[in-house]
Write a protein that holds these residues in place. Structure first.
Motif, PDB file in Angstrom:
ATOM      1  N   PHE A   1      -8.922  -0.294   7.343  1.00 53.68           N
ATOM      2  CA  PHE A   1      -7.749  -0.188   8.212  1.00 53.68           C
ATOM      3  C   PHE A   1      -7.072   1.153   7.961  1.00 53.68           C
ATOM      4  N   GLU A   2      -6.384   1.613   8.987  1.00 49.19           N
ATOM      5  CA  GLU A   2      -5.841   2.961   8.947  1.00 49.19           C
ATOM      6  C   GLU A   2      -4.337   2.906   8.704  1.00 49.19           C
ATOM      7  N   LEU A   3      -3.859   3.706   7.756  1.00 48.05           N
ATOM      8  CA  LEU A   3      -2.418   3.769   7.506  1.00 48.05           C
ATOM      9  C   LEU A   3      -1.909   5.129   7.995  1.00 48.05           C
ATOM     10  N   ASP A   4      -1.050   5.069   8.989  1.00 48.16           N
ATOM     11  CA  ASP A   4      -0.586   6.264   9.661  1.00 48.16           C
ATOM     12  C   ASP A   4       0.844   6.513   9.182  1.00 48.16           C
ATOM     13  N   GLU A   5       1.046   7.500   8.305  1.00 47.36           N
ATOM     14  CA  GLU A   5       2.349   7.659   7.665  1.00 47.36           C
ATOM     15  C   GLU A   5       3.435   8.069   8.658  1.00 47.36           C
ATOM     16  N   LEU A   6       4.585   7.454   8.520  1.00 45.59           N
ATOM     17  CA  LEU A   6       5.734   7.786   9.362  1.00 45.59           C
ATOM     18  C   LEU A   6       6.182   9.215   9.043  1.00 45.59           C
ATOM     19  N   ASP A   7       6.281  10.043  10.073  1.00 50.18           N
ATOM     20  CA  ASP A   7       6.645  11.445   9.854  1.00 50.18           C
ATOM     21  C   ASP A   7       8.099  11.589   9.388  1.00 50.18           C
ATOM     22  N   ASP A   8       8.274  12.330   8.331  1.00 48.14           N
ATOM     23  CA  ASP A   8       9.601  12.713   7.852  1.00 48.14           C
ATOM     24  C   ASP A   8      10.537  11.524   7.611  1.00 48.14           C
ATOM     25  N   TRP A   9       9.974  10.444   7.095  1.00 47.75           N
ATOM     26  CA  TRP A   9      10.796   9.262   6.782  1.00 47.75           C
ATOM     27  C   TRP A   9      11.823   9.607   5.725  1.00 47.75           C
ATOM     28  N   ASN A  10      12.897   8.831   5.678  1.00 41.18           N
ATOM     29  CA  ASN A  10      13.887   9.048   4.622  1.00 41.18           C
ATOM     30  C   ASN A  10      14.050   7.778   3.781  1.00 41.18           C
ATOM     31  N   CYS A  11      14.811   7.920   2.719  1.00 35.85           N
ATOM     32  CA  CYS A  11      15.048   6.806   1.793  1.00 35.85           C
ATOM     33  C   CYS A  11      15.671   5.632   2.534  1.00 35.85           C
TER      34      CYS A  11
ATOM     35  N   THR B   1      12.287  15.844  -3.393  1.00 33.51           N
ATOM     36  CA  THR B   1      11.673  16.127  -2.098  1.00 33.51           C
ATOM     37  C   THR B   1      12.800  16.169  -1.069  1.00 33.51           C
ATOM     38  N   ARG B   2      12.664  17.109  -0.145  1.00 35.22           N
ATOM     39  CA  ARG B   2      13.710  17.211   0.868  1.00 35.22           C
ATOM     40  C   ARG B   2      13.054  16.968   2.224  1.00 35.22           C
ATOM     41  N   ILE B   3      13.654  16.085   3.024  1.00 34.45           N
ATOM     42  CA  ILE B   3      13.036  15.815   4.319  1.00 34.45           C
ATOM     43  C   ILE B   3      13.301  16.974   5.273  1.00 34.45           C
ATOM     44  N   LYS B   4      12.445  17.071   6.317  1.00 31.99           N
ATOM     45  CA  LYS B   4      12.583  18.197   7.240  1.00 31.99           C
ATOM     46  C   LYS B   4      13.818  18.051   8.125  1.00 31.99           C
ATOM     47  N   GLY B   5      14.041  16.800   8.544  1.00 28.36           N
ATOM     48  CA  GLY B   5      15.150  16.579   9.471  1.00 28.36           C
ATOM     49  C   GLY B   5      16.480  16.359   8.781  1.00 28.36           C
TER      50      GLY B   5
ATOM     51  N   MET C   1      -8.310  -1.292  12.722  1.00 34.05           N
ATOM     52  CA  MET C   1      -6.884  -1.610  12.770  1.00 34.05           C
ATOM     53  C   MET C   1      -6.044  -0.426  12.303  1.00 34.05           C
ATOM     54  N   LYS C   2      -4.915  -0.254  12.967  1.00 36.81           N
ATOM     55  CA  LYS C   2      -4.081   0.913  12.710  1.00 36.81           C
ATOM     56  C   LYS C   2      -2.638   0.430  12.466  1.00 36.81           C
ATOM     57  N   TYR C   3      -2.019   0.956  11.422  1.00 31.09           N
ATOM     58  CA  TYR C   3      -0.651   0.546  11.121  1.00 31.09           C
ATOM     59  C   TYR C   3       0.200   1.766  10.809  1.00 31.09           C
ATOM     60  N   GLY C   4       1.480   1.678  11.165  1.00 31.80           N
ATOM     61  CA  GLY C   4       2.427   2.664  10.685  1.00 31.80           C
ATOM     62  C   GLY C   4       2.628   2.425   9.198  1.00 31.80           C
ATOM     63  N   TYR C   5       2.853   3.483   8.451  1.00 28.45           N
ATOM     64  CA  TYR C   5       2.950   3.353   6.993  1.00 28.45           C
ATOM     65  C   TYR C   5       4.234   4.010   6.514  1.00 28.45           C
ATOM     66  N   TYR C   6       5.039   3.213   5.808  1.00 30.20           N
ATOM     67  CA  TYR C   6       6.276   3.733   5.238  1.00 30.20           C
ATOM     68  C   TYR C   6       6.160   3.603   3.730  1.00 30.20           C
ATOM     69  N   PRO C   7       5.737   4.666   3.025  1.00 29.37           N
ATOM     70  CA  PRO C   7       5.496   4.519   1.584  1.00 29.37           C
ATOM     71  C   PRO C   7       6.786   4.317   0.781  1.00 29.37           C
ATOM     72  N   GLY C   8       7.851   4.994   1.171  1.00 28.11           N
ATOM     73  CA  GLY C   8       9.107   4.883   0.424  1.00 28.11           C
ATOM     74  C   GLY C   8       9.104   5.810  -0.773  1.00 28.11           C
ATOM     75  N   CYS C   9      10.320   6.112  -1.285  1.00 28.88           N
ATOM     76  CA  CYS C   9      10.484   7.148  -2.312  1.00 28.88           C
ATOM     77  C   CYS C   9       9.680   6.868  -3.577  1.00 28.88           C
ATOM     78  N   SER C  10       9.670   5.609  -4.019  1.00 32.93           N
ATOM     79  CA  SER C  10       9.004   5.297  -5.281  1.00 32.93           C
ATOM     80  C   SER C  10       7.541   5.696  -5.253  1.00 32.93           C
ATOM     81  N   LEU C  11       6.901   5.438  -4.111  1.00 35.41           N
ATOM     82  CA  LEU C  11       5.462   5.672  -4.063  1.00 35.41           C
ATOM     83  C   LEU C  11       5.106   7.158  -4.077  1.00 35.41           C
TER      84      LEU C  11
END
Lengths: 680, 339, 204
Positions: B31-41, C173-177, B1-11
């Motif tokens: 299961f696989e956690l695939d981190e969202l690229d360049d996520w923001n707060c 931390t600073r995001i790329k975008g 199983m594969k999921y998108g992963y949004y850890p968030g700032c706290s983590l």
């Protein structure tokens, strides 16, 4: 196209009447325009005259039709007015008075289906024309019909032995008619038998109920069938055949004297979830309470040691009259009745569904029904108001209104009785314990005779009222004085402050809701349920004890929350309706019936099993089906299902339906053409 | 199983223990956690108080990125209904993402203007394409108790655990949360699966104080005190939580609360994934133990002290049937309630 | 003799628009007009005891058009977003969402100078707007706030404890975008400003 159509039925003389219904129709539909249009455009379709009138249903309106039938030799009548539901009978009767077969009159709705549901006058007027045109096309294919008359069986089935059902049964029986009173529990009495006092007069509930129970039990015209449930209903108004499952009591009622020794000797103690609302115990062989009617106990098989383990038989051993019979079997009994009254009552809202009120988790949170048992002299505490430990008298009691009621998360209606019930509780607590009592309410609803006076009395007695819906009940102490208490957290909306009130006991005035199986019961008897699963009245104001199914009536809380006076009134009202039918001796049925064209019937028998009224017979010798007109209710199921198109319904023939549709479409064609002409 | 992963700032830092243990548990459970690229707060509970559209655009950027990364090409991230699944372990992030998706679906004007703003960054989001889920809900429903149980090698026998949900995972009800908004039971069931002893914790969905520790500390201290007191009354060894904000408030401010009220609470606050890891036999160090301010040392000793009891099932304590007094109402979970 | 001015708010001309305004500015459907004043919200609120007006009272005041009193209230700033009010409300009024709406209105209309909460929110989002991530949820901003006269006691030890366990960082931390995010947020703010000028309540 119309030339072709012109040729058929050219000899019909149709009168068209358009009702203003005050401004109900005329406010949205240009009735004069519709009239003119009908005169002109529908002339070729046999319309010889068209009139519009302020109130067609008035005597003058009806006389207008009668006069035209006589003077203008009308052979068909179309009235464009309200729903046939309301005035079809009025206009049919008018036609009949003037010597025209009433079934040659067609009522089309331009109020419910046009003026009330549209705002655009122009479009509404056009639609009224279409609807009218459909009626005219349809009426040309009507046949003169004679209504069917069927005898009414003079016996009545009453389902549910609570106060409403008992009242119905007694009224009918006192009039000299036979009643079968069916009750699911071992005794009649219903919820009322669980109460100690009744508001606002504080009569002892048992004192006023038991005489009625005894009368019902002893009445020569009432056949009491307790520990029984209806399993099947066949037939129709006047001639129902009802199958009732009489569960095995395991007690021979002809021998049992009701002495109670079996209950005394039975070693198996069970929590009584029904009569004692889970607050008290009974035995595996039991009558729910001392004044039970009938007096005969039942053996609760799933809890009986003998039935579960094969040994014990204490009851049998000690019974002085040898009345115990472990071999009794459930019995199916079929009775014939002319009418049915459903008085199946209500269930209490399950307070466990609101976890933050703590019921089931916090020992001293009680439901209203538990509290009724607590105050009842015959209850588990002999009427002592004590905490769950069975001995401590509370010093502070909080009573919470609107539990599960007036809440979109649970039941979005007012349960009607809880305010008064809560006031009664407050009074009883004060009177018996002297405790401080809080009532938490949203709105105080005391609108009936002597109800508000009772509120005044409880105020005078010193009950404290907090206007605010309780947010939560918790045992998590936070402030000094809260340890060991239940804390009621609430906004006192009149003071505008959040309050935490420590109490010893909380009583939840749980709302009333429809029986858990009310939908199945409704289906069994062929009636309908509201979204909240209450039974639906034929008319909420003007026909509150009838249903859309002829011969099936409803009374008491099965139609919605009600107090005792209202339940009794409905019980009596339903009885009056039944007695009217019985007195008349026969009933006129709409001659809307299905008939099978034997030439077309392929003998596939699909219709045979679909018929909800078992009205279709199959002649194996000729390989054709036939409809029994006396049983057929004209529901149309077979008509729609017949793959050969061999079945048609009187009054709803394919010709009639198709031509009505043609009529509706004809106008559209004409209308379009009219517009083209106008632009040209 | 594969999921998108949004850890968030706290983590990233202060709740790193949650992130570490989550990834460890994922490896064990497969299961696989695939981190969202360049996520923001996600804006926490703050941005929406200042500017609605900016708040929705901030969250919208994450949703739009998730749509691009997980929905556009699928790649095994899709739920049965075709939505891309994005797992958030933080309750506040979970709620913000979930709620924004919901209101963007309901409110056409908000959707259009949010997309107008997103377009300035070259992004676009179609509401309803990303299925935001909380880690706990996903583990309970997708992995399941049985599968979790299969991986338990060192049951947490004897450890008394208070399961704390806080607010934002269970409320408001937007569909697809846990079983109840006030009395959910999933975390208890999971903890029990790990072999621990579940204690009753009536305040399990009460507030930890949220950002009040920053704004009006006394208000927050009182809220924290209630929770610690309640768990202590029920003799919990640890409080297990599913939200970094709850962990932070109960853990980091416990000393301050003790000073403020003259109390002496000493309750370690752990992430549920840390307990899972322990039960799976992973080393405490690899699960972020040691980062908590109130030390979990005693709890760890309590579990490890009784290795011989590891095989024995957790003692079940049926509700006591009192001989005297009136019967209690029947409850569905009667057998499970700890006295 | 002293003259006493009696002010009976809006009994003659209720400013019904205020209710509509608040309702329209709330995302989704607020159901504000459905409130039956039962007090479930005020009773359920963990910080209800500290509020000058309970949410229920605020809703009554909104109906009465008491704009000033409503926007001056400290109640929305005490809201901890626990959503108890919202799930318990028998009328399904979106109480918590409405509290956020009132916060935005109060800030926009300059009612919040004395409140610490808007400062906190501003500071928090200041970092987000600069870096795309919060500068350590809660605690870093707590540092910042320590400079305000609110509280200083005990901050030091707490922060030290956090540093010792590597739970606080000095560097955000600073995001790329960041450029894209910046453009997005600027656009959002521009749309909001336009709405303020043109009275597009629904966008505020």
């Amino acid at each position: 196209m119309s030339d072709e159509l012109n040729l058929e039925n050219a000899e019909e003389r149709i009168g068209v009447y358009i009702c203003h219904c005050g401004t109900n129709i005329a406010g949205t539909v240009d009735v004069a325009e519709v009239r003119e249009w009908a005169e002109k455009r529908l002339k070729s379709r046999g319309v010889v005259l068209a009139r519009d009138y302020k109130f067609m249903c008035s005597s003058l309106g009806q006389e207008l039709i009668e006069k035209d039938i006589t003077e203008n030799r009308l052979t068909r009548v179309v009235v464009a007015a309200c729903s046939p539901h309301l005035h079809e009978n009025t206009f049919r009767t008018a036609c009949k008075r003037a010597g025209l077969n009433p079934y040659l009159c067609e009522l089309v709705s331009i109020r419910e289906q046009v003026s009330w549901v549209h705002t655009d006058k122009h479009a509404a007027t056009d639609k009224a024309k279409a609807v009218l045109s459909g009626g005219v096309e349809r009426v040309r294919h009507h046949q003169p019909l004679e209504p069917l008359r069927v005898p009414i069986h003079p016996a009545t089935l009453v389902v549910g032995g609570g106060i409403a059902g008992i009242q119905t049964a007694l009224e009918i029986a006192d009039a000299g008619r036979r009643v079968y009173l069916v009750e699911r529990e071992p005794s009649i009495g219903g919820h009322m038998s669980q109460f100690d006092k009744t508001f606002p007069t504080l009569d002892c509930s048992a004192c006023i109920l038991t005489p009625k129970m005894v009368s019902a039990g002893m009445h020569p015209n009432i056949t009491l069938m307790t520990w029984s449930e209806v399993t099947k209903v066949d037939g129709y108004v006047g001639n129902f055949a009802v199958t009732i499952k009489q569960k095995a009591r395991c007690v021979k009622t002809d021998l049992c004297t009701g002495c109670g020794i079996c209950q005394e000797k039975c070693p198996k103690k069970v929590i009584d979830e029904v009569y004692e609302a889970g607050l008290g115990y009974r035995k595996a062989v039991y009558t729910p309470f001392p004044q039970a009617v009938p007096k005969f106990p039942v053996i609760d098989k799933p809890n009986c040691t003998y039935f579960q383990k094969g040994t014990c038989k204490a009851c049998e051993k000690f019974c002085p009259t040898n009345a115990i019979d472990f071999n009794q079997q459930d019995e199916l009994i079929t009775v014939e009745v002319g009418n049915i009254v459903l008085a199946t009552g209500y269930d209490l809202f399950d307070a466990r569904r609101i976890p933050h009120y703590g019921y089931g988790r916090l020992a001293n949170v009680f439901t209203s029904l538990e509290f009724e048992r607590l105050t009842n002299a015959a209850g588990p505490t002999n009427g002592n108001i004590v905490l769950r430990d069975g001995k401590t008298t509370p010093k502070v009691v909080g009573i919470v209104h609107c539990v599960g009621s007036r809440d979109r998360n649970y039941n979005n209606y007012c349960s009607a009785i809880c305010c008064m019930q809560s006031l009664k509780f407050a009074h009883l607590v004060k009177e018996r314990t002297g405790a401080t009592v809080y009532n938490f309410y949203i709105d105080m609803r005391t609108a009936a005779k002597a109800y508000d006076e009772f509120y005044q009395r409880v105020l005078e007695e010193g009950t404290l009222f907090v206007r605010g819906r309780v947010a939560e009940v918790t045992d998590a102490a936070r402030l000094p004085g809260e340890e060991g208490k239940l804390i009621i957290q609430v906004e006192d909306t009149l003071a505008g402050k959040q309050r935490r009130i420590p109490v010893d006991m909380v009583v939840l005035s749980a709302g009333l809701q429809s029986r858990h199986d009310s939908k199945e019961v409704a289906k069994l008897f062929g009636i309908s349920c509201s979204a909240d699963a209450w039974f639906i009245e034929k008319h909420p104001k003007l026909d509150p004890v009838s249903t859309m199914t002829d011969g099936v009536f409803i009374a008491g809380c099965c139609t919605g929350p009600k107090d005792i006076p209202n339940s009794v009134s409905q019980g009596a009202a339903a009885a009056a309706r039944v007695l009217t039918y019985i007195d008349r001796g026969e009933i006129t049925l709409e001659p809307v019936r299905a008939s099978i064209n034997e030439m077309k019937c392929s003998g596939c028998r699909i219709c045979n099993n679909l018929c909800p009224f078992n009205a279709i017979l199959f002649h194996a010798d000729r390989m054709v089906s036939e409809v029994n007109a006396a049983l057929c209710q004209g529901c149309g199921t077979c008509v729609a299902a017949c793959p050969a198109g061999a079945i048609s319904g009187t009054g709803f023939s394919n010709e009639q339906i198709m031509s009505q549709i043609e009529g509706l479409l004809l106008l559209n064609l004409n209308g379009a053409r009219e517009k083209e002409l106008a632009y040209a | 199983m594969k999921y998108g992963y949004y850890p968030g700032c706290s983590l990233e830092r202060n709740a790193a223990a949650y992130d570490i243990s989550t990834r460890a548990v994922a490896r064990t459970l497969g299961f696989e956690l695939d981190e969202l690229d360049d996520w923001n707060c996600c804006g926490a509970t703050e941005y929406i108080a200042i500017n609605k559209l900016a708040a929705y655009s901030l969250i919208g950027r994450n949703l739009a990125l998730a749509q691009q990364q997980f929905h556009a090409n699928g790649n095994g991230h899709l739920a049965a209904d075709g939505r891309a699944q994005l797992i958030a372990p933080c309750s506040a992030c979970f709620l913000n993402l979930r709620k924004a998706d919901r209101y963007l679906q309901e409110d056409a004007k908000l959707r259009d203007t949010t997309n107008e703003a997103l377009a300035a960054g070259g992004l676009h989001y179609d509401p309803g394409t990303v299925f935001v889920r909380h880690l706990l809900e996903m583990i309970v429903n997708d992995v399941g108790y049985d599968e979790v149980k299969r991986h338990v090698t060192k049951p947490l026998n004897g450890l008394r655990v208070a399961s704390y949900y806080g607010c934002l995972l269970v409320r408001p009800r937007l569909g697809g949360e846990l079983s109840d908004a006030e009395y959910p039971t999933e975390l208890e069931s999971l903890t029990k699966t790990l072999g621990a002893e579940v204690v009753d914790f009536p305040l399990k969905t009460h507030c930890c104080g949220g950002h009040m520790t920053q704004i009006s500390a006394e208000v927050a201290y009182e809220l924290i005190r209630r929770l610690l007191q309640n768990a202590t009354e029920y003799r919990a060894d640890v409080i297990v939580t599913i939200c970094p904000m709850c962990q932070l408030n109960l853990d980091a401010y416990q000393t301050r609360v003790n000073q403020h009220f003259g109390t002496n609470f000493n309750l370690p606050i752990l992430y549920f994934t840390q307990l899972m890891g322990l039960a799976f036999g992973l080393e405490p160090k690899t699960l972020g133990f040691g980062k908590e301010i109130v030390s979990a040392e005693n709890a760890l000793i309590k579990i490890q002290r009784s290795p011989e009891s590891a095989a024995a099932p957790a003692p079940s304590r049926p509700r006591k049937k009192k001989e005297e007094g009136l019967p209690m109402p029947r409850m569905p979970e009667d057998e499970e309630v700890t006295a | 003799m002293e003259e006493i001015t009696v002010s009976i708010p809006d009994t003659v001309k209720p400013k019904l628009r205020f209710l509509e305004e608040v309702s329209a500015a709330t995302p989704g459907v607020s159901r504000l007009e459905m409130c039956i004043q039962c007090g479930t919200c005020g009773g359920s609120c963990p910080s209800g005891a500290d509020m000058d007006h309970t949410p229920r009272a605020l809703f009554a005041m909104i109906r009465a058009g008491m704009r000033d009193d409503v926007l001056q209230s400290n109640a929305p700033w005490y809201c901890v977003s626990c959503y108890y009010c919202m799930v318990r409300c028998p009328q399904e009024v979106h109480v918590t969402d409405l509290m956020y709406t009132l916060k935005r209105m109060a800030i926009r209309e300059g009612y919040t100078d004395h409140e610490a909460a808007p400062d906190f929110s501003q500071t928090f989002i200041g970092y987000v707007e600069q870096y795309g991530r919060s500068f350590e949820l809660g605690l870093a901003t707590r540092f910042h706030l320590a400079h305000s006269p609110l509280r200083k006691v005990g901050i030091g030890t707490l922060a030290l404890d956090m540093f010792a366990r590597d739970r606080l960082s000095f560097v955000p931390t600073r995001i790329k975008g960041m450029d894209g995010l910046h453009a997005i947020l600027e656009k959002a703010k521009a749309i909001t400003r336009d709405a303020e000028l043109t009275g597009g309540t629904q966008l505020l």
